[in-house]
Motif scaffolding. Structure first.
Motif, PDB file in Angstrom:
ATOM      1  N   UNK A  76       0.440  -1.041  -0.063  1.00  0.00           N
ATOM      2  CA  UNK A  76       0.153   0.194   0.223  1.00  0.00           C
ATOM      3  C   UNK A  76       0.427   1.204   0.390  1.00  0.00           C
ATOM      4  N   UNK A  77       2.086   0.998   0.328  1.00  0.00           N
ATOM      5  CA  UNK A  77       2.821   2.556   0.184  1.00  0.00           C
ATOM      6  C   UNK A  77       4.609   1.535   0.670  1.00  0.00           C
ATOM      7  N   UNK A  78       4.607   2.259  -1.202  1.00  0.00           N
ATOM      8  CA  UNK A  78       6.052   0.398  -1.230  1.00  0.00           C
ATOM      9  C   UNK A  78       7.409   1.532  -0.024  1.00  0.00           C
ATOM     10  N   UNK A  79       7.386   2.887   0.377  1.00  0.00           N
ATOM     11  CA  UNK A  79       8.516   2.968   1.288  1.00  0.00           C
ATOM     12  C   UNK A  79       8.254   2.508   2.433  1.00  0.00           C
ATOM     13  N   UNK A  80       7.252   1.659   2.719  1.00  0.00           N
ATOM     14  CA  UNK A  80       7.477   0.606   3.810  1.00  0.00           C
ATOM     15  C   UNK A  80       8.681   0.072   3.740  1.00  0.00           C
TER      16      UNK A  80
END
Length: 479
Positions: A76-80
């Motif tokens: 849902x957030x590729x910065x995770x």
């Protein structure tokens, strides 16, 4: 909690995206096949009988739901960079602190369990060898293999997993051949399908025995979520993570249910020693001594694989905690190849406590059961927090969920089923006097974490680390 965040401000280097698709696939498999299966299944069979097949199938299904929830959240957030990141983002810094440190401790305890298991396997060949020797050799070997680079870890885990896969497939083929040929062992036991149910049925110890089987079995699945800590060092998480997670059901059927079913066909379950690996004993009882040594080598490499994963996970987790300011800054330093070596050194030192347990007067299996129960409890806490994060994510970010290309099957209903299952398992563990001890000790850990949080929560390093983490979540991701 940003535990796998890129260390752009590090003085020595950055975490490197050195794990390819083949690495991630095999790391996922290695996480699904661990010491709990190879060593712990003997104990589980002794308390649950053939119902162990249902025990592993049920737990495996619940773990799959956890992984699907984790997969949707990570993507849902590729910065995770890991599930610790979305725990910090969704639950807040306090939640991320508790999840991160609990996961770190769980892998430290697994490292201790693996150290115990490895000394037990080595004693299969050299029963008089002092236990501290294989333990020291293991720890030095893991340090030597992990210090160069993350790619080195991926290659090591790739080949460890390959050994396990080939061995299990061969075991299944050989076991089924023995069944179809009506093989009779020197002790008179005949290999046959009916061995699964002809000695007390599928539930010889009733509901009590069936529930008791979950204790060690839960430990066997710890590590399945390992792929959720590799995101920062994965080349293309959009493709590799879904592939790895979606193959979990097949792995569980093949590596757990089918493999143990074959073992139960070849060797009547009452004839399997509770303090030995049934994988080794299946061949030993059949009179195939050389094959027993080969399988012992395989389970030895499996334990080394698990320990290798533990060294990787704890070092990255501790690195991230230090990056966020909730662990000593010295553990945030990276080598020129992007390896948190100081965190690796600490893990190695902590694994030495396995030697203390071995010399505490208990046998290897007793010590193994103790650490396995502690790990299972910590694992259920982490898995439950992943599910809690999913519930909050669904409530607060419905538009993100609607746009997701990797939605969790069953949504909130599936998450609720899995969460209720873990709550029920805590109740079950509280019914056994031995596991109750570990359950009663666990609150001490959370009290220590609470104290630790109040010490670091207002520190400038933690506040700056959390601010940096929130800024990183807004960055554009490129591969």
């Amino acid at each position: 909690m940003g535990e796998l965040s890129q260390a752009s401000h590090s003085t020595e280097g950055e975490l490197q995206r050195g794990l390819s698709n083949r690495h991630i696939q095999l790391i996922a498999i290695g996480g699904a096949i661990g010491t709990g299966l190879f060593m712990g299944s003997g104990r589980t069979i002794s308390v649950a009988g053939p119902s162990i097949l249902f025990v592993y199938a049920i737990i495996g299904f619940m773990i799959f739901l956890v992984l699907r929830a984790m997969g949707e959240l990570l993507l849902s957030n590729l910065n995770y960079k890991s599930f610790g990141d979305f725990a910090t983002d969704i639950l807040g810094p306090t939640g991320g602190f508790f999840v991160g440190w609990s996961y770190w401790l769980a892998w430290v305890v697994v490292g201790v369990a693996d150290t115990i298991a490895i000394t037990n396997y080595v004693h299969f060949w050299w029963p008089d060898l002092p236990s501290w020797i294989p333990a020291i050799v293991l720890i030095l070997a893991l340090l030597t293999l992990n210090l160069p680079s993350v790619k080195n870890f991926g290659e090591i885990e790739f080949w460890f997993a390959m050994i396990k896969i080939v061995a299990i497939i061969v075991l299944i083929i050989v076991g089924l051949s023995m069944v179809f040929m009506g093989f009779t062992a020197p002790n008179g036991n005949k290999a046959q399908i009916a061995n699964i149910w002809n000695d007390g049925g599928l539930f010889p110890f009733g509901v009590h025995g069936f529930l008791a089987g979950f204790q060690i079995a839960l430990f066997a699945f710890f590590g399945a979520e390992l792929i959720g800590t590799t995101a920062a060092e994965t080349k293309d998480p959009r493709k590799t993570l879904p592939r790895a997670i979606n193959s979990v059901p097949v792995r569980i059927i093949l590596f757990y249910v089918l493999t143990l079913a074959v073992i139960l066909m070849v060797t009547p379950w009452r004839a399997i020693p509770s303090d030995q690996s049934p994988f080794v004993e299946m061949f030993a009882l059949a009179g195939l001594g050389v094959a027993g040594s080969i399988v012992n080598f395989v389970v030895l490499t499996s334990a080394m694989s698990s320990a290798n994963s533990g060294v990787f996970s704890t070092s990255r987790m501790l690195y991230g905690l230090a990056e966020e300011g909730t662990a000593p800054r010295v553990f945030s330093k990276l080598s020129k190849t992007g390896v948190p070596r100081n965190a690796l050194y600490l893990t190695a030192v902590l694994m030495l406590s396995g030697i203390v347990l071995l010399y505490s007067g208990d046998d290897a299996m007793t010590a193994f059961e103790l650490v396995a129960t502690v790990t299972a409890l910590l694992a259920m806490f982490v898995w439950s927090m992943i599910l809690v994060c999913y519930f909050i994510y669904r409530s607060k970010r419905p538009e993100v969920h609607a746009a997701s290309e990797y939605k969790m099957p069953g949504g909130r209903v599936s998450a609720a089923i899995a969460l209720l299952f873990f709550i029920a398992m805590v109740v079950v563990l509280g019914q056994d006097p031995e596991t109750l001890k570990a359950l009663m000790v666990l609150p001490i850990w959370f009290v220590l974490l609470t104290i630790g949080w109040f010490i670091v929560r207002k520190s400038p390093a933690r506040i700056a680390g959390y601010k940096r983490f929130k800024e990183d979540l807004k960055k554009e991701v490129t591969f």
